[in-house]
Design an enzyme around this catalytic site. Structure first.
Site, PDB file in Angstrom:
ATOM      1  N   ASP A   1     -27.383 -32.727  -9.485  1.00  0.00           N
ATOM      2  CA  ASP A   1     -27.004 -31.861  -8.922  1.00  0.00           C
ATOM      3  C   ASP A   1     -25.430 -31.463  -9.268  1.00  0.00           C
ATOM      4  OD1 ASP A   1     -29.532 -31.902  -7.513  1.00  0.00           O
ATOM      5  OD2 ASP A   1     -28.757 -31.711  -5.691  1.00  0.00           O
ATOM      6  N   ASP A   2     -25.134 -30.132  -9.141  1.00  0.00           N
ATOM      7  CA  ASP A   2     -23.619 -29.768  -8.984  1.00  0.00           C
ATOM      8  C   ASP A   2     -23.081 -29.516 -10.506  1.00  0.00           C
ATOM      9  OD1 ASP A   2     -24.281 -29.934  -6.304  1.00  0.00           O
ATOM     10  OD2 ASP A   2     -22.520 -31.323  -5.861  1.00  0.00           O
TER      11      ASP A   2
ATOM     12  N   HIS B   1     -29.059 -23.859  -7.817  1.00  0.00           N
ATOM     13  CA  HIS B   1     -28.403 -24.660  -6.477  1.00  0.00           C
ATOM     14  C   HIS B   1     -27.467 -23.755  -5.934  1.00  0.00           C
ATOM     15  CE1 HIS B   1     -27.784 -28.519  -4.806  1.00  0.00           C
ATOM     16  NE2 HIS B   1     -26.292 -28.499  -5.067  1.00  0.00           N
TER      17      HIS B   1
ATOM     18  N   HIS C   1     -22.427 -22.939  -4.289  1.00  0.00           N
ATOM     19  CA  HIS C   1     -22.821 -24.164  -3.621  1.00  0.00           C
ATOM     20  C   HIS C   1     -22.581 -23.915  -2.399  1.00  0.00           C
ATOM     21  CE1 HIS C   1     -22.542 -28.810  -2.875  1.00  0.00           C
ATOM     22  NE2 HIS C   1     -23.581 -28.694  -3.894  1.00  0.00           N
TER      23      HIS C   1
ATOM     24  N   HIS D   1     -25.610 -36.729  -8.871  1.00  0.00           N
ATOM     25  CA  HIS D   1     -24.637 -35.644  -8.917  1.00  0.00           C
ATOM     26  C   HIS D   1     -24.004 -35.582 -10.241  1.00  0.00           C
ATOM     27  CE1 HIS D   1     -25.636 -35.630  -4.775  1.00  0.00           C
ATOM     28  NE2 HIS D   1     -25.435 -34.240  -4.802  1.00  0.00           N
TER      29      HIS D   1
HETATM   30 ZN   LIG Z   1     -24.887 -29.987  -4.326  1.00  0.00          ZN
END
Ligand SMILES: [Zn+2]
Length: 211
Positions: free
Chosen positions: A35-36, A86, A90, A177
């Protein structure tokens, strides 16, 4: 104090059956998710490790990062990994008005073209789930089975590794992440965990529409 659970409790999975928490337990398959990203250094590091193990994974990208790092985003796609949404900025669903949340989702969706979505922080309201599914009927909202805690700067890399190894089982969806904050742990944990899992007979697949 630790404010998250490494292993998702069965009760939570039951309360939110419209969300996806894990997969078929019959196959020795692990679903790694990142993620991210995409961002420099960390995302290329992840791509390199995945390639060493012939692994496919799923990247839940932040739209804003995709606009900043189009070349890295292109590399993720070219390597055959799956892209997930996502949000663009965020956003934390619980703290965000529904219309703003939907707009931010759509803004990212226009860049990412995917039917997979993971709410940032795992925090999404029922009303937002409903709106997103109205907007995109084929949308799959992907949660997780194992949260690595790689974002937790109080967690030692060794402990993070123990956590993911202890809680992973066939069909697990694991959250890592590709972020600067997580990198100290991710850099240590990912190659070691993948080595152990490979020797244990696991393969690594990306998530897809069949979930
Ligand atoms: Zn995230």
């Amino acid at each position: 104090m630790k404010m998250y659970l490494v292993k998702t409790p069965w009760l939570l999975k039951k309360i939110y059956p419209q969300l996806i928490w894990d997969s078929d337990k019959r196959d020795r398959v692990i679903y790694l998710t990142f993620d991210d990203g995409p961002i420099p250094i960390v995302t290329p590091f992840v791509l390199n490790i995945l390639e060493q193990y012939k692994a496919k994974a799923t990247f839940f990208c932040i739209g804003e990062n995709v606009t900043k790092h189009t070349d890295i985003f292109a590399n993720v796609k070219a390597a055959g990994h799956t892209i997930g949404n996502h949000t663009f900025n965020h956003l934390k669903g619980w703290d965000t008005a529904d219309d703003i949340y939907l707009q931010n989702f759509v803004k990212a969706s226009d860049l990412l073209h995917t039917s997979l979505f993971r709410p940032p922080y795992g925090r999404v309201k029922r009303s937002q789930i409903k709106l997103l599914k109205e907007q995109q009927p084929d949308l799959k909202i992907i949660m997780w089975d194992v949260l690595s805690g790689d974002f937790d700067t109080t967690l030692s890399p060794e402990k993070c590794l123990q956590n993911v190894l202890k809680h992973t089982e066939p069909g697990s969806i694991i959250v890592f992440h590709d972020s600067i904050k997580a990198f100290e742990r991710l850099e240590y944990v990912l190659p070691r965990a993948m080595e152990v899992w490979s020797k244990d007979g696991y393969t690594f697949s990306c998530l897809n529409q069949d979930f």
